[in-house]
Write an enzyme that holds these catalytic residues in place. Sequence first.
Site, PDB file in Angstrom:
ATOM      1  N   ILE A 103      -8.831  42.061  35.121  1.00  0.00           N
ATOM      2  CA  ILE A 103      -8.825  41.861  36.516  1.00  0.00           C
ATOM      3  C   ILE A 103      -7.286  42.676  36.943  1.00  0.00           C
ATOM      4  O   ILE A 103      -7.406  42.961  38.202  1.00  0.00           O
ATOM      5  CB  ILE A 103      -8.688  40.281  36.716  1.00  0.00           C
ATOM      6  CG1 ILE A 103      -9.664  39.600  36.174  1.00  0.00           C
ATOM      7  CG2 ILE A 103      -8.309  40.004  37.995  1.00  0.00           C
ATOM      8  CD1 ILE A 103      -9.708  38.204  35.754  1.00  0.00           C
ATOM      9  N   THR A 132       3.940  32.619  27.633  1.00  0.00           N
ATOM     10  CA  THR A 132       3.372  33.987  28.270  1.00  0.00           C
ATOM     11  C   THR A 132       2.712  33.749  29.517  1.00  0.00           C
ATOM     12  O   THR A 132       3.172  34.288  30.547  1.00  0.00           O
ATOM     13  CB  THR A 132       2.263  34.488  27.380  1.00  0.00           C
ATOM     14  OG1 THR A 132       2.655  34.795  26.033  1.00  0.00           O
ATOM     15  CG2 THR A 132       1.852  35.863  27.978  1.00  0.00           C
ATOM     16  N   TYR A 150      -1.230  20.813  18.413  1.00  0.00           N
ATOM     17  CA  TYR A 150      -1.859  22.004  19.155  1.00  0.00           C
ATOM     18  C   TYR A 150      -3.267  22.377  19.109  1.00  0.00           C
ATOM     19  O   TYR A 150      -3.787  22.028  18.129  1.00  0.00           O
ATOM     20  CB  TYR A 150      -1.220  23.238  18.436  1.00  0.00           C
ATOM     21  CG  TYR A 150      -1.541  24.577  19.260  1.00  0.00           C
ATOM     22  CD1 TYR A 150      -0.929  24.863  20.220  1.00  0.00           C
ATOM     23  CD2 TYR A 150      -2.337  25.445  18.629  1.00  0.00           C
ATOM     24  CE1 TYR A 150      -1.267  26.060  21.148  1.00  0.00           C
ATOM     25  CE2 TYR A 150      -2.894  26.566  19.400  1.00  0.00           C
ATOM     26  CZ  TYR A 150      -2.143  26.833  20.239  1.00  0.00           C
ATOM     27  OH  TYR A 150      -2.543  28.197  21.307  1.00  0.00           O
TER      28      TYR A 150
HETATM   29  N1  LIG Z   1     -11.329  36.504  32.519  1.00  0.00           N
HETATM   30  C1  LIG Z   1     -11.577  35.268  33.167  1.00  0.00           C
HETATM   31  O1  LIG Z   1     -12.749  35.001  33.093  1.00  0.00           O
HETATM   32  C2  LIG Z   1     -10.581  34.442  33.618  1.00  0.00           C
HETATM   33  C3  LIG Z   1     -10.822  33.398  34.097  1.00  0.00           C
HETATM   34  C4  LIG Z   1      -9.787  32.665  34.541  1.00  0.00           C
HETATM   35  C5  LIG Z   1      -8.525  32.844  34.768  1.00  0.00           C
HETATM   36  N2  LIG Z   1      -8.150  34.313  34.099  1.00  0.00           N
HETATM   37  C6  LIG Z   1      -6.838  34.738  34.398  1.00  0.00           C
HETATM   38  O2  LIG Z   1      -6.862  35.927  34.796  1.00  0.00           O
HETATM   39  C7  LIG Z   1      -5.882  36.853  34.118  1.00  0.00           C
HETATM   40  C8  LIG Z   1      -6.079  38.094  33.865  1.00  0.00           C
HETATM   41  O3  LIG Z   1      -7.016  38.093  32.849  1.00  0.00           O
HETATM   42  P1  LIG Z   1      -8.081  39.184  32.617  1.00  0.00           P
HETATM   43  O4  LIG Z   1      -9.261  38.327  32.388  1.00  0.00           O
HETATM   44  O5  LIG Z   1      -7.895  40.189  33.294  1.00  0.00           O
HETATM   45  O6  LIG Z   1      -7.715  39.594  30.740  1.00  0.00           O
HETATM   46  P2  LIG Z   1      -7.071  40.541  30.122  1.00  0.00           P
HETATM   47  O7  LIG Z   1      -8.119  41.945  30.475  1.00  0.00           O
HETATM   48  O8  LIG Z   1      -6.699  40.259  28.785  1.00  0.00           O
HETATM   49  O9  LIG Z   1      -5.795  40.975  30.922  1.00  0.00           O
HETATM   50  C9  LIG Z   1      -4.573  40.234  30.648  1.00  0.00           C
HETATM   51  C10 LIG Z   1      -3.545  41.185  30.746  1.00  0.00           C
HETATM   52  O10 LIG Z   1      -2.415  40.564  30.309  1.00  0.00           O
HETATM   53  C11 LIG Z   1      -1.627  41.230  29.457  1.00  0.00           C
HETATM   54  N3  LIG Z   1      -0.359  40.489  28.653  1.00  0.00           N
HETATM   55  C12 LIG Z   1      -0.807  39.563  27.462  1.00  0.00           C
HETATM   56  N4  LIG Z   1       0.287  38.999  27.208  1.00  0.00           N
HETATM   57  C13 LIG Z   1       1.239  39.590  27.674  1.00  0.00           C
HETATM   58  C14 LIG Z   1       2.512  39.606  27.619  1.00  0.00           C
HETATM   59  N5  LIG Z   1       3.234  38.892  26.754  1.00  0.00           N
HETATM   60  N6  LIG Z   1       3.321  40.393  28.328  1.00  0.00           N
HETATM   61  C15 LIG Z   1       2.832  41.164  29.342  1.00  0.00           C
HETATM   62  N7  LIG Z   1       1.520  41.262  29.592  1.00  0.00           N
HETATM   63  C16 LIG Z   1       0.686  40.551  28.690  1.00  0.00           C
HETATM   64  C17 LIG Z   1      -2.516  41.919  28.604  1.00  0.00           C
HETATM   65  O11 LIG Z   1      -1.921  42.975  27.959  1.00  0.00           O
HETATM   66  P3  LIG Z   1      -2.280  43.292  26.396  1.00  0.00           P
HETATM   67  O12 LIG Z   1      -3.583  44.446  26.874  1.00  0.00           O
HETATM   68  O13 LIG Z   1      -0.965  44.052  25.994  1.00  0.00           O
HETATM   69  O14 LIG Z   1      -2.813  42.181  25.764  1.00  0.00           O
HETATM   70  C18 LIG Z   1      -3.637  42.362  29.686  1.00  0.00           C
HETATM   71  O15 LIG Z   1      -3.278  43.423  30.346  1.00  0.00           O
HETATM   72  C19 LIG Z   1      -5.243  35.809  33.130  1.00  0.00           C
HETATM   73  O16 LIG Z   1      -4.047  35.059  33.699  1.00  0.00           O
HETATM   74  C20 LIG Z   1      -6.189  34.877  33.072  1.00  0.00           C
HETATM   75  O17 LIG Z   1      -5.799  33.532  32.542  1.00  0.00           O
HETATM   76  C21 LIG Z   1      -9.218  34.971  33.635  1.00  0.00           C
END
Ligand SMILES: NC(=O)c1ccc[n+]([C@@H]2O[C@H](COP(=O)([O-])OP(=O)(O)OC[C@H]3O[C@@H](n4cnc5c(N)ncnc54)[C@H](OP(=O)(O)O)[C@@H]3O)[C@@H](O)[C@H]2O)c1
Length: 317
Positions: A43, A138, A194
Amino acid sequence: MYRLITGIAGPSGFGSASTAEQVTQGIDASNLTAIITGGASGIGLETARVLALRNANVIIGARNLEAANEAKQLILKDNNNARVHVLKLDLASLKSVKTFADNFIDLNLPLNILINNAGIMFCPYQLSEDGIEMQFATNHLGHFYLTNLLLDKMKETAKSTGIEGRIVNLSSIAHIHTYEKGIAFDKINEKRSYDDKKAYGQSKLANLLHANELSQRLQAEGVNITVNSVHPGLIMTNLFKYSGVLMKILKFCTSILWKNVPQGAATTCYVALHPSLKGVSGKYFVDCNEFKPSRFARDKVLAKKLWDFSIKLVNAA
Ligand SMILES: NC(=O)c1ccc[n+]([C@@H]2O[C@H](COP(=O)([O-])OP(=O)(O)OC[C@H]3O[C@@H](n4cnc5c(N)ncnc54)[C@H](OP(=O)(O)O)[C@@H]3O)[C@@H](O)[C@H]2O)c1
Protein backbone atom coordinates in the site's frame (compact mmCIF):
# COMPACT_ATOMS: atom_id res chain seq x y z
CA MET A 1 -20.61 -4.59 4.57
CA TYR A 2 -23.08 -4.09 1.69
CA ARG A 3 -21.05 -1.12 0.46
CA LEU A 4 -17.79 -3.06 0.82
CA ILE A 5 -19.06 -5.94 -1.29
CA THR A 6 -20.84 -3.91 -3.95
CA GLY A 7 -18.27 -1.10 -4.11
CA ILE A 8 -21.14 1.40 -4.07
CA ALA A 9 -19.89 4.88 -3.19
CA GLY A 10 -20.57 6.34 0.26
CA PRO A 11 -21.27 9.99 1.18
CA SER A 12 -17.75 11.01 0.06
CA GLY A 13 -18.55 9.91 -3.48
CA PHE A 14 -16.02 7.08 -3.19
CA GLY A 15 -16.19 3.51 -1.94
CA SER A 16 -14.36 0.20 -1.61
CA ALA A 17 -13.88 -0.10 -5.38
CA SER A 18 -12.31 3.35 -5.77
CA THR A 19 -8.61 3.41 -6.57
CA ALA A 20 -5.95 5.82 -5.31
CA GLU A 21 -5.75 7.40 -8.78
CA GLN A 22 -9.51 7.90 -8.89
CA VAL A 23 -9.78 9.57 -5.48
CA THR A 24 -6.96 11.99 -6.33
CA GLN A 25 -8.04 12.74 -9.91
CA GLY A 26 -7.49 16.41 -10.74
CA ILE A 27 -5.60 17.20 -7.51
CA ASP A 28 -2.38 19.17 -7.94
CA ALA A 29 0.05 18.34 -5.12
CA SER A 30 3.06 20.05 -6.69
CA ASN A 31 3.46 22.37 -3.69
CA LEU A 32 3.43 19.47 -1.19
CA THR A 33 6.17 17.33 0.36
CA ALA A 34 5.17 13.98 1.82
CA ILE A 35 6.94 11.32 3.86
CA ILE A 36 5.63 7.77 3.53
CA THR A 37 7.01 5.15 5.88
CA GLY A 38 7.25 1.65 4.42
CA GLY A 39 6.81 3.11 0.97
CA ALA A 40 8.90 0.41 -0.71
CA SER A 41 6.10 -2.13 -1.04
CA GLY A 42 2.38 -2.81 -0.88
CA ILE A 43 0.00 0.00 0.00
CA GLY A 44 2.88 2.36 0.80
CA LEU A 45 4.45 1.96 -2.64
CA GLU A 46 1.13 2.60 -4.40
CA THR A 47 0.57 5.63 -2.15
CA ALA A 48 4.05 6.94 -3.05
CA ARG A 49 3.41 6.33 -6.76
CA VAL A 50 0.08 8.13 -6.78
CA LEU A 51 1.27 11.07 -4.67
CA ALA A 52 4.21 11.44 -7.08
CA LEU A 53 1.79 11.19 -10.01
CA ARG A 54 -0.05 14.17 -8.50
CA ASN A 55 3.34 15.94 -8.47
CA ALA A 56 4.06 15.78 -4.74
CA ASN A 57 7.68 15.57 -3.61
CA VAL A 58 7.80 12.11 -2.01
CA ILE A 59 10.23 10.77 0.57
CA ILE A 60 10.10 7.03 1.14
CA GLY A 61 11.31 5.90 4.55
CA ALA A 62 12.41 2.27 4.33
CA ARG A 63 14.59 -0.14 6.24
CA ASN A 64 15.60 -1.99 3.07
CA LEU A 65 17.30 0.59 0.87
CA GLU A 66 17.73 -1.80 -2.04
CA ALA A 67 13.99 -2.51 -2.16
CA ALA A 68 13.21 1.18 -1.73
CA ASN A 69 15.50 2.16 -4.62
CA GLU A 70 13.85 -0.50 -6.77
CA ALA A 71 10.47 0.97 -5.80
CA LYS A 72 11.74 4.40 -6.77
CA GLN A 73 12.86 3.10 -10.19
CA LEU A 74 9.44 1.49 -10.67
CA ILE A 75 7.74 4.83 -10.02
CA LEU A 76 10.16 6.65 -12.33
CA LYS A 77 9.66 4.11 -15.10
CA ASP A 78 6.10 5.30 -15.73
CA ASN A 79 6.60 8.88 -14.60
CA ASN A 80 10.06 10.24 -15.23
CA ASN A 81 9.12 13.60 -13.70
CA ALA A 82 8.36 11.96 -10.36
CA ARG A 83 10.14 13.49 -7.40
CA VAL A 84 10.98 10.52 -5.17
CA HIS A 85 13.74 10.22 -2.58
CA VAL A 86 14.70 7.35 -0.36
CA LEU A 87 15.93 7.60 3.23
CA LYS A 88 16.85 4.78 5.58
CA LEU A 89 14.33 4.20 8.37
CA ASP A 90 13.99 1.26 10.72
CA LEU A 91 10.97 1.89 12.91
CA ALA A 92 11.99 -0.90 15.26
CA SER A 93 15.00 1.17 16.31
CA LEU A 94 14.42 4.54 17.98
CA LYS A 95 18.01 5.43 17.10
CA SER A 96 17.27 4.85 13.42
CA VAL A 97 14.06 6.90 13.71
CA LYS A 98 16.08 9.80 15.14
CA THR A 99 18.71 9.49 12.39
CA PHE A 100 15.97 9.46 9.73
CA ALA A 101 14.36 12.60 11.18
CA ASP A 102 17.77 14.34 11.40
CA ASN A 103 18.58 13.38 7.81
CA PHE A 104 15.23 14.65 6.63
CA ILE A 105 15.62 17.96 8.50
CA ASP A 106 19.10 18.33 6.92
CA LEU A 107 17.47 18.25 3.47
CA ASN A 108 15.89 21.58 4.36
CA LEU A 109 12.58 20.64 2.74
CA PRO A 110 9.12 21.63 3.94
CA LEU A 111 6.87 18.85 5.28
CA ASN A 112 3.14 18.93 4.56
CA ILE A 113 2.14 15.27 4.80
CA LEU A 114 3.31 12.43 7.02
CA ILE A 115 1.92 8.99 6.24
CA ASN A 116 2.66 6.51 9.02
CA ASN A 117 2.15 3.46 6.84
CA ALA A 118 4.85 0.86 7.62
CA GLY A 119 3.80 -2.15 9.60
CA ILE A 120 4.29 -5.78 10.48
CA MET A 121 1.64 -8.30 11.43
CA PHE A 122 1.37 -11.49 13.51
CA CYS A 123 5.11 -12.00 13.95
CA PRO A 124 6.28 -14.48 16.60
CA TYR A 125 7.24 -12.91 19.94
CA GLN A 126 10.37 -10.81 19.65
CA LEU A 127 11.79 -7.62 21.09
CA SER A 128 12.94 -4.57 19.18
CA GLU A 129 16.44 -3.11 19.48
CA ASP A 130 15.08 -1.02 22.38
CA GLY A 131 13.66 -4.07 24.18
CA ILE A 132 10.02 -3.45 23.25
CA GLU A 133 7.58 -6.03 21.86
CA MET A 134 8.11 -5.88 18.09
CA GLN A 135 4.59 -5.16 16.74
CA PHE A 136 4.03 -2.39 19.33
CA ALA A 137 7.54 -1.02 18.70
CA THR A 138 7.30 -1.00 14.89
CA ASN A 139 3.67 -0.14 14.29
CA HIS A 140 3.15 2.33 17.12
CA LEU A 141 6.20 3.49 19.06
CA GLY A 142 8.49 4.12 16.07
CA HIS A 143 5.74 6.16 14.40
CA PHE A 144 4.90 7.96 17.64
CA TYR A 145 8.53 9.06 18.03
CA LEU A 146 8.93 9.89 14.34
CA THR A 147 5.81 12.07 14.38
CA ASN A 148 7.01 13.96 17.44
CA LEU A 149 10.43 14.53 15.86
CA LEU A 150 8.88 15.91 12.66
CA LEU A 151 6.12 17.94 14.25
CA ASP A 152 8.02 21.23 14.51
CA LYS A 153 8.92 20.99 10.82
CA MET A 154 5.26 20.34 9.95
CA LYS A 155 4.10 23.25 12.13
CA GLU A 156 6.66 25.59 10.53
CA THR A 157 5.56 24.48 7.04
CA ALA A 158 1.86 24.90 7.79
CA LYS A 159 2.48 28.34 9.29
CA SER A 160 4.77 29.68 6.57
CA THR A 161 2.75 28.33 3.63
CA GLY A 162 -0.77 28.60 5.01
CA ILE A 163 -1.34 25.06 3.69
CA GLU A 164 -2.99 22.58 6.03
CA GLY A 165 -0.59 19.81 7.14
CA ARG A 166 -1.92 16.27 7.26
CA ILE A 167 -0.84 13.23 9.26
CA VAL A 168 -2.34 9.87 8.33
CA ASN A 169 -1.93 6.78 10.52
CA LEU A 170 -2.48 3.39 8.91
CA SER A 171 -4.58 1.57 11.45
CA SER A 172 -6.78 -1.46 10.72
CA ILE A 173 -10.18 -2.94 11.40
CA ALA A 174 -8.06 -5.38 13.44
CA HIS A 175 -7.89 -2.69 16.15
CA ILE A 176 -11.09 -4.22 17.54
CA HIS A 177 -9.28 -7.50 18.34
CA THR A 178 -6.98 -6.56 21.18
CA TYR A 179 -6.12 -7.40 24.80
CA GLU A 180 -8.74 -7.18 27.54
CA LYS A 181 -8.02 -3.58 28.51
CA GLY A 182 -7.26 -2.33 25.02
CA ILE A 183 -3.59 -1.63 25.65
CA ALA A 184 -1.84 -4.05 28.03
CA PHE A 185 0.32 -1.33 29.61
CA ASP A 186 1.62 -3.53 32.43
CA LYS A 187 2.35 -6.51 30.13
CA ILE A 188 3.55 -4.77 26.99
CA ASN A 189 6.70 -6.91 26.78
CA GLU A 190 5.42 -10.02 28.53
CA LYS A 191 6.24 -13.17 26.59
CA ARG A 192 3.90 -15.47 28.55
CA SER A 193 0.71 -13.60 27.64
CA TYR A 194 1.82 -12.71 24.07
CA ASP A 195 -0.82 -13.37 21.43
CA ASP A 196 0.39 -12.46 17.93
CA LYS A 197 -3.12 -11.50 16.71
CA LYS A 198 -4.00 -9.43 19.79
CA ALA A 199 -0.58 -7.79 19.78
CA TYR A 200 -1.23 -6.67 16.19
CA GLY A 201 -4.74 -5.45 17.13
CA GLN A 202 -3.25 -3.61 20.10
CA SER A 203 -0.67 -1.86 17.90
CA LYS A 204 -3.37 -0.83 15.41
CA LEU A 205 -5.55 0.46 18.28
CA ALA A 206 -2.48 2.43 19.38
CA ASN A 207 -2.25 3.98 15.87
CA LEU A 208 -5.84 5.20 16.24
CA LEU A 209 -5.43 6.46 19.81
CA HIS A 210 -2.21 8.23 18.84
CA ALA A 211 -3.96 10.00 15.96
CA ASN A 212 -6.89 11.03 18.14
CA GLU A 213 -4.76 12.36 21.00
CA LEU A 214 -2.41 14.22 18.66
CA SER A 215 -5.36 15.68 16.78
CA GLN A 216 -6.79 16.99 20.04
CA ARG A 217 -3.45 18.48 21.12
CA LEU A 218 -2.92 20.24 17.77
CA GLN A 219 -6.46 21.60 17.78
CA ALA A 220 -5.93 22.96 21.31
CA GLU A 221 -2.73 24.67 20.09
CA GLY A 222 -4.56 26.10 17.07
CA VAL A 223 -2.14 24.39 14.67
CA ASN A 224 -3.19 23.96 11.04
CA ILE A 225 -2.46 20.21 10.88
CA THR A 226 -5.04 17.42 10.81
CA VAL A 227 -4.47 13.87 12.07
CA ASN A 228 -6.64 10.97 10.96
CA SER A 229 -6.51 7.17 10.85
CA VAL A 230 -7.50 4.77 8.12
CA HIS A 231 -8.29 1.12 7.56
CA PRO A 232 -7.15 0.43 3.98
CA GLY A 233 -9.27 -2.72 3.50
CA LEU A 234 -8.05 -6.28 3.10
CA ILE A 235 -5.26 -6.47 0.55
CA MET A 236 -2.96 -9.44 -0.04
CA THR A 237 0.52 -7.96 0.51
CA ASN A 238 3.77 -9.01 2.21
CA LEU A 239 2.06 -8.08 5.46
CA PHE A 240 0.63 -11.59 5.47
CA LYS A 241 4.03 -13.29 5.37
CA TYR A 242 3.66 -14.68 8.91
CA SER A 243 0.23 -16.13 8.14
CA GLY A 244 0.62 -17.06 4.47
CA VAL A 245 -1.20 -20.37 4.06
CA LEU A 246 -3.94 -19.55 6.55
CA MET A 247 -4.67 -16.21 4.90
CA LYS A 248 -4.56 -17.65 1.38
CA ILE A 249 -7.23 -20.16 2.40
CA LEU A 250 -9.20 -17.37 4.05
CA LYS A 251 -8.81 -15.20 0.97
CA PHE A 252 -10.08 -18.02 -1.22
CA CYS A 253 -13.22 -18.34 0.96
CA THR A 254 -13.79 -14.60 1.36
CA SER A 255 -12.49 -13.25 -1.97
CA ILE A 256 -15.41 -10.88 -2.26
CA LEU A 257 -14.12 -8.88 0.73
CA TRP A 258 -10.61 -8.29 -0.65
CA LYS A 259 -9.27 -5.33 -2.56
CA ASN A 260 -6.38 -4.94 -4.96
CA VAL A 261 -3.43 -2.68 -4.08
CA PRO A 262 -4.65 0.42 -6.04
CA GLN A 263 -7.94 0.17 -4.13
CA GLY A 264 -6.02 -0.48 -0.90
CA ALA A 265 -4.14 2.83 -1.23
CA ALA A 266 -7.28 4.82 -1.99
CA THR A 267 -8.33 5.69 1.57
CA THR A 268 -4.80 6.83 2.51
CA CYS A 269 -4.53 9.02 -0.61
CA TYR A 270 -8.04 10.38 -0.10
CA VAL A 271 -7.34 11.38 3.50
CA ALA A 272 -3.89 12.77 2.63
CA LEU A 273 -4.93 14.88 -0.37
CA HIS A 274 -8.64 15.37 -0.87
CA PRO A 275 -9.82 18.99 -0.46
CA SER A 276 -13.19 17.89 0.95
CA LEU A 277 -11.39 16.83 4.16
CA LYS A 278 -10.04 20.29 4.91
CA GLY A 279 -10.23 20.82 8.68
CA VAL A 280 -11.38 17.24 9.35
CA SER A 281 -9.29 15.75 12.16
CA GLY A 282 -9.37 12.96 14.74
CA LYS A 283 -11.51 10.75 12.49
CA TYR A 284 -11.25 7.17 11.27
CA PHE A 285 -11.85 6.31 7.61
CA VAL A 286 -12.75 3.06 5.87
CA ASP A 287 -13.28 2.85 2.10
CA CYS A 288 -12.81 6.65 1.86
CA ASN A 289 -15.68 7.35 4.25
CA GLU A 290 -15.77 8.23 7.92
CA PHE A 291 -16.41 5.23 10.14
CA LYS A 292 -17.02 4.75 13.87
CA PRO A 293 -14.08 2.90 15.47
CA SER A 294 -14.25 0.67 18.57
CA ARG A 295 -15.13 1.81 22.08
CA PHE A 296 -11.46 1.62 23.12
CA ALA A 297 -10.45 3.74 20.12
CA ARG A 298 -12.89 6.45 21.22
CA ASP A 299 -11.65 6.41 24.82
CA LYS A 300 -9.94 9.76 25.49
CA VAL A 301 -8.53 8.64 28.84
CA LEU A 302 -6.91 5.63 27.19
CA ALA A 303 -5.48 7.85 24.44
CA LYS A 304 -3.90 10.19 27.00
CA LYS A 305 -2.57 7.23 28.99
CA LEU A 306 -1.00 5.75 25.84
CA TRP A 307 0.59 9.11 25.03
CA ASP A 308 2.22 9.38 28.47
CA PHE A 309 3.26 5.72 28.36
CA SER A 310 4.84 6.16 24.91
CA ILE A 311 6.76 9.25 26.03
CA LYS A 312 8.12 7.25 29.00
CA LEU A 313 9.18 4.36 26.73
CA VAL A 314 10.94 6.72 24.32
CA ASN A 315 12.70 8.55 27.16
CA ALA A 316 13.75 5.27 28.77
CA ALA A 317 15.26 4.08 25.49
N1 LIG B 1 -2.79 -5.36 3.71
C1 LIG B 1 -3.86 -5.30 4.47
O1 LIG B 1 -4.84 -6.07 4.29
C2 LIG B 1 -3.93 -4.31 5.59
C3 LIG B 1 -5.13 -4.25 6.35
C4 LIG B 1 -5.21 -3.33 7.38
C5 LIG B 1 -4.15 -2.50 7.65
N2 LIG B 1 -3.00 -2.59 6.92
C6 LIG B 1 -1.89 -1.70 7.27
O2 LIG B 1 -1.39 -1.08 6.10
C7 LIG B 1 0.01 -0.78 6.28
C8 LIG B 1 0.78 -1.20 5.05
O3 LIG B 1 0.71 -2.61 4.93
P1 LIG B 1 0.87 -3.41 3.57
O4 LIG B 1 -0.30 -4.29 3.45
O5 LIG B 1 1.23 -2.51 2.47
O6 LIG B 1 2.10 -4.36 3.96
P2 LIG B 1 3.56 -4.52 3.31
O7 LIG B 1 3.48 -4.65 1.84
O8 LIG B 1 4.23 -5.59 4.09
O9 LIG B 1 4.21 -3.11 3.63
C9 LIG B 1 4.64 -2.78 4.90
C10 LIG B 1 5.88 -1.95 4.76
O10 LIG B 1 6.35 -1.64 6.07
C11 LIG B 1 7.74 -1.84 6.08
N3 LIG B 1 8.27 -2.11 7.41
C12 LIG B 1 8.04 -3.18 8.21
N4 LIG B 1 8.78 -3.08 9.33
C13 LIG B 1 9.50 -1.95 9.22
C14 LIG B 1 10.46 -1.31 10.04
N5 LIG B 1 10.88 -1.85 11.19
N6 LIG B 1 10.98 -0.13 9.63
C15 LIG B 1 10.63 0.42 8.46
N7 LIG B 1 9.74 -0.14 7.62
C16 LIG B 1 9.19 -1.32 8.01
C17 LIG B 1 7.96 -3.03 5.17
O11 LIG B 1 9.32 -3.08 4.81
P3 LIG B 1 10.06 -4.51 4.57
O12 LIG B 1 9.74 -4.86 3.16
O13 LIG B 1 11.49 -4.18 4.82
O14 LIG B 1 9.48 -5.48 5.55
C18 LIG B 1 7.01 -2.69 4.04
O15 LIG B 1 7.63 -1.84 3.11
C19 LIG B 1 0.43 -1.47 7.58
O16 LIG B 1 0.50 -0.52 8.59
C20 LIG B 1 -0.71 -2.44 7.85
O17 LIG B 1 -0.87 -2.69 9.22
C21 LIG B 1 -2.88 -3.45 5.88
